[in-house]
Design a protein around this motif. Structure first.
Motif, PDB file in Angstrom:
ATOM      1  N   ASP A 183       0.818  -1.156   0.056  1.00  0.00           N
ATOM      2  CA  ASP A 183      -0.112  -0.054  -0.030  1.00  0.00           C
ATOM      3  C   ASP A 183       0.851   1.390   0.119  1.00  0.00           C
ATOM      4  OD1 ASP A 183      -1.817   2.059   0.576  1.00  0.00           O
ATOM      5  OD2 ASP A 183      -3.057   1.040   1.740  1.00  0.00           O
ATOM      6  N   GLY A 184       1.110   1.914  -1.055  1.00  0.00           N
ATOM      7  CA  GLY A 184       2.065   2.876  -1.288  1.00  0.00           C
ATOM      8  C   GLY A 184       1.764   4.083  -0.659  1.00  0.00           C
ATOM      9  N   ALA A 185       0.173   4.555  -0.768  1.00  0.00           N
ATOM     10  CA  ALA A 185      -0.162   5.652  -0.002  1.00  0.00           C
ATOM     11  C   ALA A 185       0.002   5.513   1.486  1.00  0.00           C
ATOM     12  CB  ALA A 185      -1.441   6.126  -0.153  1.00  0.00           C
ATOM     13  N   LYS A 186      -0.325   4.406   2.144  1.00  0.00           N
ATOM     14  CA  LYS A 186       0.007   4.188   3.589  1.00  0.00           C
ATOM     15  C   LYS A 186       1.460   4.428   3.977  1.00  0.00           C
ATOM     16  CE  LYS A 186      -2.147   1.004   5.691  1.00  0.00           C
ATOM     17  NZ  LYS A 186      -2.733  -0.078   6.467  1.00  0.00           N
ATOM     18  N   ALA A 187       2.357   3.682   3.092  1.00  0.00           N
ATOM     19  CA  ALA A 187       4.006   3.690   3.307  1.00  0.00           C
ATOM     20  C   ALA A 187       4.633   5.126   3.332  1.00  0.00           C
ATOM     21  CB  ALA A 187       4.758   2.721   2.217  1.00  0.00           C
ATOM     22  N   VAL A 188       3.991   5.991   2.179  1.00  0.00           N
ATOM     23  CA  VAL A 188       4.625   7.179   2.091  1.00  0.00           C
ATOM     24  C   VAL A 188       4.085   8.061   3.073  1.00  0.00           C
ATOM     25  CG1 VAL A 188       4.505   9.172   0.587  1.00  0.00           C
ATOM     26  CG2 VAL A 188       4.948   7.249  -0.496  1.00  0.00           C
ATOM     27  N   SER A 189       2.890   8.066   3.541  1.00  0.00           N
ATOM     28  CA  SER A 189       2.432   8.901   4.786  1.00  0.00           C
ATOM     29  C   SER A 189       3.190   8.291   5.908  1.00  0.00           C
ATOM     30  CB  SER A 189       1.031   8.497   4.830  1.00  0.00           C
ATOM     31  OG  SER A 189       0.376   9.390   6.115  1.00  0.00           O
ATOM     32  N   ALA A 190       3.326   7.277   6.189  1.00  0.00           N
ATOM     33  CA  ALA A 190       4.012   6.903   7.390  1.00  0.00           C
ATOM     34  C   ALA A 190       5.682   7.181   7.236  1.00  0.00           C
ATOM     35  CB  ALA A 190       3.984   5.445   7.659  1.00  0.00           C
ATOM     36  N   GLY A 191       6.146   7.030   6.088  1.00  0.00           N
ATOM     37  CA  GLY A 191       7.500   7.169   5.652  1.00  0.00           C
ATOM     38  C   GLY A 191       8.097   8.764   6.061  1.00  0.00           C
ATOM     39  N   LEU A 192       7.075   9.731   5.535  1.00  0.00           N
ATOM     40  CA  LEU A 192       7.264  11.006   5.520  1.00  0.00           C
ATOM     41  C   LEU A 192       7.256  11.473   7.105  1.00  0.00           C
ATOM     42  CD1 LEU A 192       5.585  12.689   2.521  1.00  0.00           C
ATOM     43  CD2 LEU A 192       7.774  11.839   2.902  1.00  0.00           C
ATOM     44  N   LYS A 193       6.355  10.828   7.988  1.00  0.00           N
ATOM     45  CA  LYS A 193       6.248  11.141   9.428  1.00  0.00           C
ATOM     46  C   LYS A 193       7.744  10.698  10.010  1.00  0.00           C
ATOM     47  CE  LYS A 193       1.500  10.585  10.180  1.00  0.00           C
ATOM     48  NZ  LYS A 193       0.195   9.631  10.815  1.00  0.00           N
ATOM     49  N   VAL A 194       8.294   9.590   9.443  1.00  0.00           N
ATOM     50  CA  VAL A 194       9.815   9.205   9.785  1.00  0.00           C
ATOM     51  C   VAL A 194      10.612  10.108   9.674  1.00  0.00           C
ATOM     52  CG1 VAL A 194      11.583   7.588   9.550  1.00  0.00           C
ATOM     53  CG2 VAL A 194       9.192   6.585   9.831  1.00  0.00           C
ATOM     54  N   VAL A 195      10.455  10.549   8.309  1.00  0.00           N
ATOM     55  CA  VAL A 195      11.454  11.618   7.912  1.00  0.00           C
ATOM     56  C   VAL A 195      11.371  12.865   8.665  1.00  0.00           C
ATOM     57  CG1 VAL A 195      12.167  13.244   6.034  1.00  0.00           C
ATOM     58  CG2 VAL A 195      11.805  10.781   5.389  1.00  0.00           C
ATOM     59  N   GLY A 196      10.052  13.365   9.144  1.00  0.00           N
ATOM     60  CA  GLY A 196       9.678  14.645   9.757  1.00  0.00           C
ATOM     61  C   GLY A 196      10.317  14.550  11.175  1.00  0.00           C
ATOM     62  N   GLU A 197       9.988  13.342  11.811  1.00  0.00           N
ATOM     63  CA  GLU A 197      10.584  13.113  13.279  1.00  0.00           C
ATOM     64  C   GLU A 197      11.908  13.098  13.397  1.00  0.00           C
ATOM     65  OE1 GLU A 197       8.900   9.327  14.381  1.00  0.00           O
ATOM     66  OE2 GLU A 197       6.804  10.107  14.367  1.00  0.00           O
ATOM     67  N   ALA A 198      12.981  12.741  12.210  1.00  0.00           N
ATOM     68  CA  ALA A 198      14.188  12.836  12.230  1.00  0.00           C
ATOM     69  C   ALA A 198      14.685  14.247  12.282  1.00  0.00           C
ATOM     70  CB  ALA A 198      14.979  11.969  11.144  1.00  0.00           C
ATOM     71  N   LEU A 199      13.965  14.991  11.349  1.00  0.00           N
ATOM     72  CA  LEU A 199      14.339  16.498  10.969  1.00  0.00           C
ATOM     73  C   LEU A 199      13.927  17.111  12.547  1.00  0.00           C
ATOM     74  CD1 LEU A 199      12.687  16.858   7.406  1.00  0.00           C
ATOM     75  CD2 LEU A 199      15.139  16.814   7.935  1.00  0.00           C
ATOM     76  N   ALA A 200      13.060  16.678  13.043  1.00  0.00           N
ATOM     77  CA  ALA A 200      12.731  17.702  14.253  1.00  0.00           C
ATOM     78  C   ALA A 200      13.485  17.322  15.331  1.00  0.00           C
ATOM     79  CB  ALA A 200      11.109  17.257  14.819  1.00  0.00           C
ATOM     80  N   ALA A 201      14.083  15.982  15.527  1.00  0.00           N
ATOM     81  CA  ALA A 201      14.975  15.786  16.534  1.00  0.00           C
ATOM     82  C   ALA A 201      16.134  16.601  16.387  1.00  0.00           C
ATOM     83  CB  ALA A 201      15.247  14.277  16.312  1.00  0.00           C
ATOM     84  N   LYS A 202      16.548  17.102  15.322  1.00  0.00           N
ATOM     85  CA  LYS A 202      17.806  17.822  14.868  1.00  0.00           C
ATOM     86  C   LYS A 202      17.545  19.271  14.646  1.00  0.00           C
ATOM     87  CE  LYS A 202      20.829  14.280  14.965  1.00  0.00           C
ATOM     88  NZ  LYS A 202      21.597  14.081  16.136  1.00  0.00           N
ATOM     89  N   GLY A 203      16.430  19.533  14.829  1.00  0.00           N
ATOM     90  CA  GLY A 203      16.119  21.136  14.711  1.00  0.00           C
ATOM     91  C   GLY A 203      15.933  21.679  13.431  1.00  0.00           C
ATOM     92  N   LEU A 204      15.582  20.625  12.208  1.00  0.00           N
ATOM     93  CA  LEU A 204      15.562  21.250  10.992  1.00  0.00           C
ATOM     94  C   LEU A 204      14.294  21.323  10.310  1.00  0.00           C
ATOM     95  CD1 LEU A 204      18.324  18.625   9.584  1.00  0.00           C
ATOM     96  CD2 LEU A 204      18.638  20.976  10.201  1.00  0.00           C
TER      97      LEU A 204
END
Length: 391
Positions: A183-204
């Protein structure tokens, strides 16, 4: 030809309740049905490998006529079917034997894509039927992992005995084929949250302070519009991509965009933009979607990089690579394009067989309006400034 479309869970329920269960004939067949799930070994570490193992196991399970009819009924509407939900809800021996291995394969897919365990079921199956042609109505179906290589010329499908057949991606099918993918739509949505959390952890991805939102516009003029609290944005009025980097037989693409620039704190920042509507090549879409929220940026410039999830995208690896590269870039007091730095950060595997890069747009400004062609010549966007006022 019917291709994969988003999951419709109600279809599964109807198919399950409407299925006529046929008793297994003979202990030998029952033993075969009980072992179909064992074909999913779980040794594959890539999404493509897991899909292939699942496809072979599903193909062998179709020796059970009752299960074969149930799968056909569930997938006949053209929508992709949640494979875990189907195997966990069936009362057929062959289908039940797949339930545990499919659940384990789902977890393996999540791990391979760098997604959290709680993402839920990802594996699905859809039916691609041949164009009306004499002799194809009763042909035994094959099962294949959905091809992910946009430039590939063939892919492997399996019959109910587990035998492999090579199919040409450019030739019309001569029998029904079930495609196993995620399910690509579900994977992209969850994946971008992973990216967002990583960016937030570094203040980006630090947002602008509320006191600074639209402050410059309010100071520049005393007009009622400028004095109204709100944010300046760039809106996507329409967009078109020549090649969505997805094999035609697989169906819809899963597109997202990464917007980059310098935040108010002077650090590089990345904003993720989901684009679930942008799934077909050579099709113009009119999303009226916000692409850039200018209140988050220090300079009046931003870049946009459009990508496509081809299946094996690992979002944890992507996030780590982006963070590592962006943390080395410092604000020099002038705008520096960050699109190239972001592309350099993309893991090497993304450029091997799976062409996930779609296109990029440089130096978008707050006042940018009209049609902007992508740097790679693969698409265009028509954009316009849009002020979002507070209620």
């Amino acid at each position: 030809m019917t291709a994969s479309t988003p999951l419709r869970t109600t279809l599964i329920g109807v198919a399950l309740s409407a299925t006529v269960l046929v008793p297994l004939q003979g202990t030998a067949f029952a033993a075969q049905a009980a072992t179909t799930g064992a074909a999913i070994t779980g040794t594959a570490s890539s999404v493509a490998g897991i899909e292939d193992e699942t496809a072979r196991a599903l193909a062998r399970s179709l020796a059970d006529e009752a299960w074969k009819r149930q799968l056909g009924a569930a997938a006949s509407g053209g929508d992709a079917v949640d494979l875990r939900a189907l195997t966990e809800g069936t009362r057929t021996a062959a289908g039940q034997s797949l339930a545990s291995p499919v659940a384990e394969a789902d977890r393996a897919v999540a791990t391979a894509k760098g997604l959290p365990a709680g993402v839920g079921s990802l594996l699905r199956v859809s039916l691609v039927t041949p164009a009306a042609k004499a002799g194809t109505e009763d042909a035994a179906p094959l099962v294949a992992a959905a091809p992910s290589d946009d430039d590939g010329t063939g892919f492997t499908a399996y019959d109910s005995r587990g035998n492999a057949h090579t199919l040409d991606t450019d030739e019309a099918l001569d029998r029904p084929v079930y495609l196993v993918d995620i399910d690509g739509a579900k994977a992209v949505s969850a994946g971008l949250k992973v990216v967002g959390e990583a960016l937030a952890a570094k203040g980006l991805d630090v947002p602008a302070p509320a006191s600074e939102v639209n402050a410059s516009a309010a100071k520049a003029t005393s007009s009622p519009l400028a004095a109204t609290a709100g944010i300046d944005t760039t809106l996507i009025d329409s967009v078109r991509i020549a090649d969505v980097k997805e094999p035609g037989i697989k169906g819809d693409a899963e597109i997202f965009t990464l917007v980059t620039g310098f935040g108010k704190d002077g650090k590089p920042r990345v904003d993720t933009v989901e684009m679930p509507y942008l799934n077909k090549a050579a099709t113009t879409y009119y999303p009226n979607q916000v692409l850039v929220n200018w209140s988050n940026y220090k300079y009046n410039m931003a870049d946009a990089v459009m990508m496509e999830d081809d299946g094996d995208t690992n979002y944890q690896a992507l996030a780590k690579s982006i963070v590592t590269v962006l943390l080395t870039i410092t604000d020099q007091g002038v705008y520096i394009p960050l699109a190239d730095a972001l592309l350099d950060a993309v893991p090497t595997s993304w450029w091997t067989d799976d062409p996930d890069y779609v296109d990029s747009w440089y130096t978008l400004a707050k006042t940018t309006q009209g049609t902007r062609n992508g740097a790679a010549g693969n698409g265009w966007m028509n954009v316009s400034p849009y002020f979002v006022s507070e209620l």
